[in-house]
Design a protein around this motif. Structure first.
Motif, PDB file in Angstrom:
ATOM      1  N   SER A   1       0.830  -1.209   0.000  1.00 43.56           N
ATOM      2  CA  SER A   1       0.000   0.000   0.000  1.00 43.56           C
ATOM      3  C   SER A   1       0.864   1.258   0.000  1.00 43.56           C
ATOM      4  O   SER A   1       0.586   2.222  -0.732  1.00 43.56           O
ATOM      5  CB  SER A   1      -0.925  -0.015   1.223  1.00 43.56           C
ATOM      6  N   ALA A   2       1.915   1.252   0.799  1.00 42.47           N
ATOM      7  CA  ALA A   2       2.809   2.414   0.828  1.00 42.47           C
ATOM      8  C   ALA A   2       3.502   2.604  -0.512  1.00 42.47           C
ATOM      9  O   ALA A   2       3.693   3.739  -0.976  1.00 42.47           O
ATOM     10  CB  ALA A   2       3.832   2.246   1.951  1.00 42.47           C
TER      11      ALA A   2
ATOM     12  N   ALA B   1       1.189   4.325  -3.021  1.00 39.42           N
ATOM     13  CA  ALA B   1       0.502   5.524  -2.528  1.00 39.42           C
ATOM     14  C   ALA B   1       0.399   6.611  -3.592  1.00 39.42           C
ATOM     15  O   ALA B   1      -0.627   7.296  -3.699  1.00 39.42           O
ATOM     16  CB  ALA B   1       1.219   6.061  -1.294  1.00 39.42           C
TER      17      ALA B   1
ATOM     18  N   GLN C   1      -6.622   5.562  -3.151  1.00 36.61           N
ATOM     19  CA  GLN C   1      -5.328   5.420  -3.816  1.00 36.61           C
ATOM     20  C   GLN C   1      -5.329   4.136  -4.622  1.00 36.61           C
ATOM     21  O   GLN C   1      -6.265   3.327  -4.559  1.00 36.61           O
ATOM     22  CB  GLN C   1      -4.173   5.376  -2.798  1.00 36.61           C
TER      23      GLN C   1
ATOM     24  N   ARG D   1      -8.124   3.177   0.490  1.00 32.39           N
ATOM     25  CA  ARG D   1      -6.819   2.692   0.959  1.00 32.39           C
ATOM     26  C   ARG D   1      -6.960   1.556   1.967  1.00 32.39           C
ATOM     27  O   ARG D   1      -6.223   0.567   1.923  1.00 32.39           O
ATOM     28  CB  ARG D   1      -6.058   3.863   1.572  1.00 32.39           C
TER      29      ARG D   1
ATOM     30  N   ARG E   1       1.816   1.497   7.483  1.00 33.17           N
ATOM     31  CA  ARG E   1       0.877   2.378   6.791  1.00 33.17           C
ATOM     32  C   ARG E   1      -0.196   2.793   7.786  1.00 33.17           C
ATOM     33  O   ARG E   1      -1.258   2.190   7.872  1.00 33.17           O
ATOM     34  CB  ARG E   1       0.245   1.604   5.622  1.00 33.17           C
TER      35      ARG E   1
END
Length: 947
Positions: free
Chosen positions: A147-148, A151, A210, A244, A277
């Motif tokens: 996820s990071a 982003a 995102q 997200r 995150r």
């Protein structure tokens, strides 16, 4: 140009159906020829390409409904994650001769994209069985890292409308639920989806958007080099733009179908994701409703796909696990899980109790917790403890909310009991107990009686309404008082400790309304322990339960979870045996001083010990522990012979004092043990017929070889003072010595005037069942015997028993005494233990129950290849775990994980042996048959479902 994919406009999505030959042609044209093996997929078609040297890649043929720009977005996202997270292995598109192994190809359903993806060895986790907490945590951490990495990722192919986008979850359920063949399940899915969406819809505007993988499940995470912890990510087919927090919700949902998976077990993943995150407030509130929505979508989507494509074995095989995910996700209200997740992350939102007058006055608080004296003597196992205590008091009592109650604990249960009260309990005593109105408001009579307040509702269960008061608890009656958040789901009076923080987040403590002061906050006891104790003073388990009560074969932690103790030979006659408790208390009230004084207890104990041993063992020396006993035995032998050298056995542990450590050779306890023995200690091979140098039928060689080593020492001018060994090889897991071993070795040491020392600290006093002493199994009588551990049932007492001749020769060194060894209390305790063993027939119980237990374990060995051998006799057993029965490779890591899993299932057991691959089974001798069966059943469960 094909427009963006829209699930709701696309209609039926049948997976591509190319033959293996057609797919092989595509793979070859992409520069990756090989033999193709079909892999499962819901809506695409996948093949493993095998080359001459193994897997060469995965051919992925996209559904023709997906535009090329979207498959390009998937490939770009994979490349972006690999660049941002080089510590992960990512299934990116292969390159051949400087170009991507990807292209467009015609299919019967239309032109589609096919590409060859990097193959990641290690296997996915979907069929892994139970997922341990560290695996769960790693899955959360990987999801957070992906996820990071995405982003700031942007691509024209992200804005798709997928059925897996949780923003569309209610539409998907509305569209597909009607086709589910099971009406009851269909209705359950619709109800849960509507309720979850109602929560999400109110906060959706605040949820960050995102790009995401949005399918980081056990199907798409690949185990790393250790075979357990995932470090690989495959299948970027669901890459899109979405909430997200959906990345984590998808990962959490897949955890719930695994054996042992239930809502609270996902918390390690939540903590790990948040560490990478961080989740904001809105995401915390949305997370569990999204997990529920994900489960609902999986159920209806899976049913639809199977109806469309009945030959899709991958989709069919997933139906059961998809239902389990949904059922577990909805087994606990979303609000409870939100409170639990917030507590796990340290972001709780306390409920405010409205100010007001007391609900009742003059109540006396009663302690019903794990350490309550009312529970002593096993009283907590008798139903109705709380009410019995209240009846005996005869006065109005109150028991706090939130404090686990020992009376609710259950024994021999693989699942924790509801032990945590969500409200306070009142007992009226001999007269009616009137409850006033703590704040103004309209009283709703009935069951329960309710009074609304500022955002909360006061509920009184078990009382009657009264015009002049809120309620009346009748004389001798009992009532439960809860203060619950308005609109919260129904809060049970008692909840399981794993979920207590979540349920209590929906309540306010009614204690202040009942005259109770808040309990002081407790510091982290484990952190305190580790701060003040030396690091080498270890404890079991990385995150141990806090155990504050024992009874018979049960240990109870501070949450009220009772576990079966299968490792505690220290308490031979059971935890908190009333005979020992009474004897110690009475003697403490009379006299406790050092052993140089003259009193009856020391003479009684010495006489009892001497009478229990064969002639000529008749002289007793009393100490405080097994380490001291072995240390003293060595001193006795050295003084009696005028020599220094001692022969000991490899893979043995005898204690921590200078001398007992010198003869301890276990590398599990001291990795440098064999290389750091003093020059007066001589080590012979461990006579282990399963793992030693001589195995199985060749084990008869150990005795002659050890005897020859002793004779060689004598011939070299260093005749040993003693040979010291356990007469039943305890540290290796209860391995019996080869027949005739001690007879041969004792003869050799005695030839040159040395003495034979039998360390009976672990195996003596009836534990072997067929024999009271371990040396009896070998048909020998030693010159010195050491005892401890079980002799005091947890009280520090040890003994050395020897012959009159050896004792007299030891006296040449001067006098001996131990201030508390043989003190009045320790002597009385030890005498009581010996009496209980005799009067309660515990040696016979060790024989019969131990035999039953061993038969059960041997039956498991026939079905579970991880069990290499079952060692031992009576209630001293060892289950040796191996990765390969032919090579007997120790399953060290697996053994630790099995022990951790057994702890979750209500059993305490620990590893032993130099490779820490043996389950040491040495429970209190009072072990009943149903407890032995429970242990076998739980071990079977672990070995069947995973650890």
């Amino acid at each position: 140009m094909q427009s963006a994919f829209d699930f709701f406009a696309a209609g039926e999505l049948l997976a591509p159906d190319l033959t293996a030959e057609e797919a092989a042609g595509i793979a070859a044209s992409l520069g990756v020829p090989g033999r193709l093996e079909p892999l499962g997929s819901q809506q695409d078609q996948n093949f493993l390409i095998r080359g001459d040297d193994g897997p060469a890649g995965v051919l992925r043929i996209a559904n023709a409904a997906f535009p090329a720009v979207e498959t390009a977005a998937q490939d770009a996202a994979a490349a972006a994650v690999q660049a941002a997270a080089p510590e992960l292995r990512i299934a990116t598109v292969l390159e051949r001769d400087g170009r991507s192994a990807s292209g467009r190809f015609p299919t019967p359903a239309g032109e589609t994209t096919a590409r060859v993806i990097r193959f990641l060895p290690g296997g996915t986790l979907v069929d892994r069985g139970r997922l341990a907490p560290d695996v769960v945590a790693r899955m959360g951490a990987v999801a957070g890292r992906v996820s990071a990495a995405l982003a700031d990722f942007e691509h024209d192919g992200l804005d798709r409308v997928l059925q897996w986008d949780l923003r569309e979850s209610l539409r998907v359920v509305d569209l597909l639920a009607g086709a589910h063949p099971d009406r009851e399940r269909r209705d359950a899915v619709r109800r849960a989806a509507d309720a979850a969406w109602a929560t999400v819809a109110g906060i959706a505007a605040g949820l960050p958007l995102q790009a995401g993988h949005f399918d980081l499940t056990d199907d798409n995470l690949v185990a790393g080099a250790d075979g357990r912890l995932p470090d690989g990510v495959i299948d970027f087919g669901d890459v899109s733009r979405g909430w997200r927090v959906s990345e984590l919700a998808v990962t959490l949902s897949c955890l719930l179908h695994h054996p042992g998976g239930e809502p609270f077990t996902v918390l390690p993943a939540v903590r790990a994701f948040d560490a990478v995150r961080p989740l904001d407030d809105a995401e915390l509130d949305a997370l569990w409703p999204l997990v529920q929505l994900r489960g609902a979508v999986l159920v209806v989507s899976g049913a639809q796909q199977v109806a469309l494509d009945r030959d899709n074995a991958y989709a069919s095989s997933a139906l059961d696990r998809e239902w389990r995910m949904f059922a577990e996700a909805t087994a606990v209200p979303a609000a409870v899980m939100t409170g639990l997740i917030r507590d796990a992350l340290g972001r709780t939102r306390p409920v405010r109790l409205p100010g007001g007058v007391p609900l009742a006055r003059g109540l006396r608080e009663v302690d019903l917790g794990v350490e309550s004296p009312h529970a002593d003597g096993g009283a907590w196992l008798e139903p109705g403890l709380d009410d019995r205590v209240a009846a005996a008091a005869g006065a109005p009592l109150v028991a706090r909310a939130g404090v686990p109650r020992i009376g609710a604990a259950r024994v021999l249960d693989a699942v924790s009991a509801p032990t945590v009260p969500t409200g306070a309990t009142l007992w009226a005593g001999a007269e009616d107990l009137r409850l006033g109105r703590p704040w103004p408001g309209v009283v709703r009579p009935g069951e329960p009686i309710e009074l609304a307040g500022d955002g909360v509702v006061l509920r009184v269960h078990g009382a009657r309404a009264d015009a002049d008061a809120l309620a009346v608890v009748p004389a001798g009656g009992r009532a439960e008082v809860q203060v619950v958040v308005a609109g919260a789901p129904e809060v049970p009076p008692m909840v399981r400790p794993e979920y207590a923080a979540g349920w209590l987040a929906l309540t306010a403590d009614p204690g202040p309304l009942l005259g109770l002061e808040p309990l002081p906050s407790e510091p982290d006891l484990l952190a305190r322990r580790e701060r003040v104790l030396a690091g080498v003073q270890e404890h079991y388990w990385a995150v141990p339960p806090r155990i504050e009560r024992g009874w018979a074969v049960h240990l109870v932690d501070t949450t009220g979870r009772a576990r079966l103790d299968m490792v505690n030979n220290v308490t031979a006659i059971g935890h908190a045996h009333p005979a020992v408790t009474a004897a110690a208390a009475r003697q403490l009230a009379l006299l406790n001083t050092n052993s140089r004084f003259h009193y009856r207890a020391i003479a009684d104990l010495a006489a009892t010990l001497a009478a229990a041993l064969p002639e000529p063992l008749e002289r007793v020396l009393l100490v405080n522990s097994g380490s001291e006993a072995v240390d003293l035995a060595i001193r006795v032998a050295q003084a009696a012979t005028g020599r220094k050298d001692v022969v000991a056995v490899a893979e043995a542990y005898h204690g921590w004092t200078l001398a007992s450590d010198a003869v301890s050779t276990s590398v599990a306890d001291n990795p440098n043990a064999l290389g750091t023995r003093p020059d007066w200690v001589h080590v012979v091979d461990a006579p282990n017929d399963y793992r030693g140098r001589h195995r199985d039928a060749d084990a008869h060689r150990y005795g002659p070889e050890a005897a020859a080593a002793i004779r060689a020492l004598a011939a070299a001018g260093r005749p040993p003072a003693a040979f010291l060994a356990e007469p039943f090889f305890g540290n290796a897991g209860g391995v019996p010595l080869p027949d005739g071993y001690l007879e041969q070795v004792y003869a050799a040491v005695r030839e040159s005037g040395g003495v034979a020392i039998a360390d009976e600290v672990q195996v003596g006093l009836g534990r072997l069942g067929r024999w009271f002493w371990g040396f009896e199994q070998q048909g020998v009588v030693p010159d010195v015997v050491t005892l401890a551990k079980s002799l005091g049932n947890g009280f520090p007492v040890g003994a050395v028993i020897t012959t009159a001749d050896v004792a007299e020769r030891f006296a040449s060194e001067g006098s001996f005494f131990s201030s508390t060894g043989g003190s009045p209390v320790s002597s009385v305790v030890a005498s009581t233990v010996l009496r209980v063993i005799r009067e309660e027939g515990l040696q016979e119980r060790a024989r019969t129950v131990g035999g039953r237990l061993k038969r059960g374990l041997l039956a498991l060995a026939e079905r579970h290849p991880l069990i290499g051998a079952v060692h031992g006799e009576g209630l001293y057993l060892g289950v040796e775990l191996v990765r390969d029965r032919a090579t007997r490779e120790p399953a060290t890591a697996e053994t630790a994980l099995v022990c951790d899993r057994l702890l979750d299932l209500g059993v305490i057991v620990q590893p032993t042996g130099d490779f820490k691959n043996v389950l040491k089974i040495k429970p209190p001798l009072v072990l009943p048959e149903d407890a032995a069966d429970f242990f076998v059943a739980r071990l079977d469960e672990v070995l069947t479902t995973g650890w």
